[in-house]
Design a protein around this motif. Structure first.
Motif, PDB file in Angstrom:
ATOM      1  N   ALA A 144     -27.010  52.835  -8.458  1.00 50.70           N
ATOM      2  CA  ALA A 144     -27.902  53.061  -9.621  1.00 50.70           C
ATOM      3  C   ALA A 144     -27.539  52.153 -10.789  1.00 50.70           C
ATOM      4  N   ASP A 145     -26.268  51.959 -11.031  1.00 53.69           N
ATOM      5  CA  ASP A 145     -25.803  51.125 -12.140  1.00 53.69           C
ATOM      6  C   ASP A 145     -26.217  49.660 -11.922  1.00 53.69           C
ATOM      7  N   MET A 146     -26.058  49.196 -10.690  1.00 51.28           N
ATOM      8  CA  MET A 146     -26.428  47.824 -10.344  1.00 51.28           C
ATOM      9  C   MET A 146     -27.929  47.604 -10.578  1.00 51.28           C
ATOM     10  N   VAL A 147     -28.740  48.576 -10.165  1.00 51.60           N
ATOM     11  CA  VAL A 147     -30.199  48.471 -10.309  1.00 51.60           C
ATOM     12  C   VAL A 147     -30.583  48.524 -11.783  1.00 51.60           C
ATOM     13  N   ALA A 148     -29.953  49.420 -12.555  1.00 54.46           N
ATOM     14  CA  ALA A 148     -30.268  49.572 -13.982  1.00 54.46           C
ATOM     15  C   ALA A 148     -29.988  48.272 -14.745  1.00 54.46           C
ATOM     16  N   LYS A 149     -28.878  47.625 -14.416  1.00 54.11           N
ATOM     17  CA  LYS A 149     -28.514  46.361 -15.092  1.00 54.11           C
ATOM     18  C   LYS A 149     -29.575  45.282 -14.834  1.00 54.11           C
ATOM     19  N   GLU A 150     -30.018  45.168 -13.585  1.00 55.00           N
ATOM     20  CA  GLU A 150     -31.002  44.144 -13.245  1.00 55.00           C
ATOM     21  C   GLU A 150     -32.353  44.449 -13.897  1.00 55.00           C
ATOM     22  N   ARG A 151     -32.721  45.747 -13.925  1.00 55.30           N
ATOM     23  CA  ARG A 151     -33.986  46.149 -14.580  1.00 55.30           C
ATOM     24  C   ARG A 151     -33.949  45.775 -16.062  1.00 55.30           C
ATOM     25  N   ASP A 152     -32.796  46.007 -16.711  1.00 53.52           N
ATOM     26  CA  ASP A 152     -32.653  45.667 -18.142  1.00 53.52           C
ATOM     27  C   ASP A 152     -32.813  44.164 -18.360  1.00 53.52           C
ATOM     28  N   LEU A 153     -32.156  43.366 -17.499  1.00 52.44           N
ATOM     29  CA  LEU A 153     -32.240  41.903 -17.639  1.00 52.44           C
ATOM     30  C   LEU A 153     -33.684  41.424 -17.480  1.00 52.44           C
ATOM     31  N   LYS A 154     -34.412  42.029 -16.534  1.00 47.51           N
ATOM     32  CA  LYS A 154     -35.821  41.651 -16.311  1.00 47.51           C
ATOM     33  C   LYS A 154     -36.669  42.013 -17.525  1.00 47.51           C
ATOM     34  N   ARG A 155     -36.462  43.222 -18.054  1.00 42.81           N
ATOM     35  CA  ARG A 155     -37.280  43.692 -19.176  1.00 42.81           C
ATOM     36  C   ARG A 155     -36.937  42.966 -20.478  1.00 42.81           C
ATOM     37  N   GLN A 156     -35.685  42.520 -20.603  1.00 47.58           N
ATOM     38  CA  GLN A 156     -35.298  41.747 -21.800  1.00 47.58           C
ATOM     39  C   GLN A 156     -35.783  40.300 -21.707  1.00 47.58           C
ATOM     40  N   GLY A 157     -36.230  39.890 -20.525  1.00 45.87           N
ATOM     41  CA  GLY A 157     -36.691  38.513 -20.350  1.00 45.87           C
ATOM     42  C   GLY A 157     -35.565  37.533 -20.080  1.00 45.87           C
ATOM     43  N   THR A 158     -34.362  38.029 -19.890  1.00 44.02           N
ATOM     44  CA  THR A 158     -33.227  37.145 -19.561  1.00 44.02           C
ATOM     45  C   THR A 158     -33.455  36.506 -18.195  1.00 44.02           C
ATOM     46  N   VAL A 159     -33.987  37.291 -17.265  1.00 44.92           N
ATOM     47  CA  VAL A 159     -34.343  36.763 -15.935  1.00 44.92           C
ATOM     48  C   VAL A 159     -35.835  37.011 -15.724  1.00 44.92           C
ATOM     49  N   ASP A 160     -36.429  36.334 -14.716  1.00 50.87           N
ATOM     50  CA  ASP A 160     -37.878  36.548 -14.498  1.00 50.87           C
ATOM     51  C   ASP A 160     -38.124  37.881 -13.784  1.00 50.87           C
ATOM     52  N   LYS A 161     -39.403  38.193 -13.519  1.00 51.75           N
ATOM     53  CA  LYS A 161     -39.749  39.519 -12.972  1.00 51.75           C
ATOM     54  C   LYS A 161     -39.549  39.624 -11.462  1.00 51.75           C
ATOM     55  N   ALA A 162     -39.123  38.529 -10.830  1.00 52.28           N
ATOM     56  CA  ALA A 162     -38.960  38.463  -9.368  1.00 52.28           C
ATOM     57  C   ALA A 162     -40.294  38.708  -8.666  1.00 52.28           C
ATOM     58  N   THR A 163     -40.293  39.068  -7.416  1.00 50.99           N
ATOM     59  CA  THR A 163     -41.557  39.110  -6.663  1.00 50.99           C
ATOM     60  C   THR A 163     -42.120  40.513  -6.479  1.00 50.99           C
ATOM     61  N   LEU A 164     -41.269  41.539  -6.452  1.00 48.81           N
ATOM     62  CA  LEU A 164     -41.753  42.905  -6.213  1.00 48.81           C
ATOM     63  C   LEU A 164     -42.373  43.479  -7.487  1.00 48.81           C
ATOM     64  N   PRO A 165     -43.416  44.323  -7.357  1.00 47.43           N
ATOM     65  CA  PRO A 165     -44.021  44.908  -8.572  1.00 47.43           C
ATOM     66  C   PRO A 165     -43.025  45.806  -9.306  1.00 47.43           C
ATOM     67  N   ALA A 166     -43.139  45.851 -10.628  1.00 46.08           N
ATOM     68  CA  ALA A 166     -42.216  46.672 -11.431  1.00 46.08           C
ATOM     69  C   ALA A 166     -42.444  48.159 -11.154  1.00 46.08           C
ATOM     70  N   ALA A 167     -41.374  48.928 -11.101  1.00 48.32           N
ATOM     71  CA  ALA A 167     -41.472  50.381 -10.889  1.00 48.32           C
ATOM     72  C   ALA A 167     -41.242  51.082 -12.224  1.00 48.32           C
ATOM     73  N   GLY A 168     -41.904  52.234 -12.404  1.00 50.08           N
ATOM     74  CA  GLY A 168     -41.744  52.989 -13.649  1.00 50.08           C
ATOM     75  C   GLY A 168     -40.307  53.438 -13.857  1.00 50.08           C
ATOM     76  N   ALA A 169     -39.667  53.823 -12.760  1.00 51.18           N
ATOM     77  CA  ALA A 169     -38.282  54.303 -12.833  1.00 51.18           C
ATOM     78  C   ALA A 169     -37.651  54.182 -11.456  1.00 51.18           C
ATOM     79  N   GLN A 170     -36.341  54.357 -11.401  1.00 53.60           N
ATOM     80  CA  GLN A 170     -35.671  54.382 -10.098  1.00 53.60           C
ATOM     81  C   GLN A 170     -36.102  55.646  -9.355  1.00 53.60           C
ATOM     82  N   LYS A 171     -35.991  55.639  -8.036  1.00 58.14           N
ATOM     83  CA  LYS A 171     -36.401  56.788  -7.219  1.00 58.14           C
ATOM     84  C   LYS A 171     -35.522  57.999  -7.482  1.00 58.14           C
ATOM     85  N   GLY A 172     -36.139  59.160  -7.575  1.00 57.05           N
ATOM     86  CA  GLY A 172     -35.387  60.402  -7.672  1.00 57.05           C
ATOM     87  C   GLY A 172     -35.155  60.944  -6.273  1.00 57.05           C
ATOM     88  N   GLY A 173     -34.190  61.851  -6.121  1.00 53.43           N
ATOM     89  CA  GLY A 173     -33.887  62.404  -4.807  1.00 53.43           C
ATOM     90  C   GLY A 173     -34.536  63.761  -4.586  1.00 53.43           C
TER      91      GLY A 173
END
Lengths: 209, 155
Positions: free
Chosen positions: A122-151
């Motif tokens: 979860a931490d690894m995914v959260a960091k990458e999501r933040d970088l994408k949303r801050q514009g530090t990295v591009d949006k990559a190829t998969l569509p953006a998700a509202g949130a990480q999956k819940g269990g």
């Protein structure tokens, strides 16, 4: 006189050839590799590789036969990690070796019947999501998700043991009990349970590292 | 006449004292006679295979150490609620001693190809002259069409 001699030579050759073509029923070349599913030359009373393989194999096959987990209209989101899987036994072991094998085996066998959430990432995914949303990295190829999956369900469990030793002979005996439970993350209902237990006795306990 | 009467009486008494052997009684020569090996899969279609093995959907005792000690009384398979296959083999310990065996199952698809990894070895503790059930579940559902159980002594 020549004919019987030629015949006997031919028969002898055929017999020799037949002997050569038998199964060579001898042991193979010695190797340092051993089958992790069978007990090796170092045997103790604790949990060993063959026990980890046997218990995870049994649990994942049982989970796949439960309609609530493996035959739901919507494949449930399942979290399988060692966060709520506790080792209270006297065996020294890395409990991740059990939960990792269970998750990997189940994910490969489920073929879409369940979905797996990597909460330990979860931490690894959260960091990458933040970088994408801050514009530090591009949006990559998969569509953006509202949130990480819940269990929907998460694995819990416990490893316990009962030790006894004969002081006269040094003989040691250990009963190992491992329970696995799948818990509904909304209601805390236990929707599936599995138990794996075994007892071992040996002259002296070996050192597990 | 008197001389003959005494041994006959003795034999009769001995017969009366003969202990009764508890069940099960395993006739190993008949069990061996019933063992039917079938040709294995050939490498080239239409050609005979040099391999002879146990038929599909059966238990193969691969270990000579327990071949004449254990007897597989029955084998059954059924679909679970999720469509996976459950196999159950009833194993009889014909001896007066505790035996420990282990078994594993390979499930196959309709073309005879292994449809999933072979199951882990599962231990069976068989008390003297008792029967125990070996159970195994498949991982796949519709893909499973047959199975083969292997059994050996636990070392």
């Amino acid at each position: 006189m020549r004919r019987p001699y030629a015949l006997s030579v031919a028969i002898a050759a055929a017999l020799a050839l037949a002997a050569c073509q038998r199964v060579d029923n001898t042991a193979g070349a010695p190797t340092v590799y051993i089958d992790p599913g069978t007990s090796g030359p170092v045997k103790g009373v604790g949990i060993e590789s063959q026990d980890v393989i046997a218990m995870t194999d049994q649990m994942l096959r049982d989970m796949l036969s439960q309609p609530r987990l493996a035959n739901a209209a919507m494949p449930p989101n399942v979290i399988i990690d060692s966060e709520y899987f506790h080792n209270e036994s006297s065996s020294r072991l890395n409990k991740n070796s059990i939960t990792d094998r269970l998750r990997v085996g189940l994910n490969r066998a489920a073929a879409g019947r369940m979905q797996f959430v990597g909460r330990h990432y979860a931490d690894m995914v959260a960091k990458e999501r933040d970088l994408k949303r801050q514009g530090t990295v591009d949006k990559a190829t998969l569509p953006a998700a509202g949130a990480q999956k819940g269990g929907d369900y998460r694995l819990g469990g416990r490893i316990t043991s009962l030790d006894s030793r004969d002081p006269k002979t040094g003989m040691m005996q250990r009963y190992n009990q491992i329970i696995f439970e799948m818990v509904d993350l909304e209601t805390s209902e236990i929707v599936w349970s599995g138990i794996y237990e075994f007892a071992k006795a040996a002259q002296d306990d070996i050192i597990y590292r | 006449m008197r001389r003959l009467l005494a041994p006959v009486l003795g034999l009769l008494l001995l017969g009366g004292c003969a202990s009764m052997e508890p069940a099960p009684h395993c006739d190993m020569s008949r069990i061996s006679g019933q063992r039917d090996l079938v040709p294995g899969p050939a490498m080239v279609p239409g050609e005979s295979s040099p391999l002879k093995e146990m038929p599909m959907n059966s238990v193969n005792i691969t270990d000579p150490a327990i071949m004449n000690k254990l007897y597989v009384r029955s084998i059954a398979a059924r679909r679970t609620a999720t469509g996976t296959v459950e196999v159950v083999a009833q194993v009889v310990n014909c001896t007066d001693f505790q035996q420990t065996a282990e078994a594993r199952t390979q499930f196959y698809d309709s073309t005879g190809v292994a449809s999933e990894p072979v199951s882990a070895w599962q231990r069976l503790h068989l008390s003297p002259r008792t029967s125990s059930a070996y159970r195994e579940l498949s991982m796949g559902d519709k893909t499973v069409d047959g199975y083969m159980i292997e059994m050996r002594e636990t070392k």
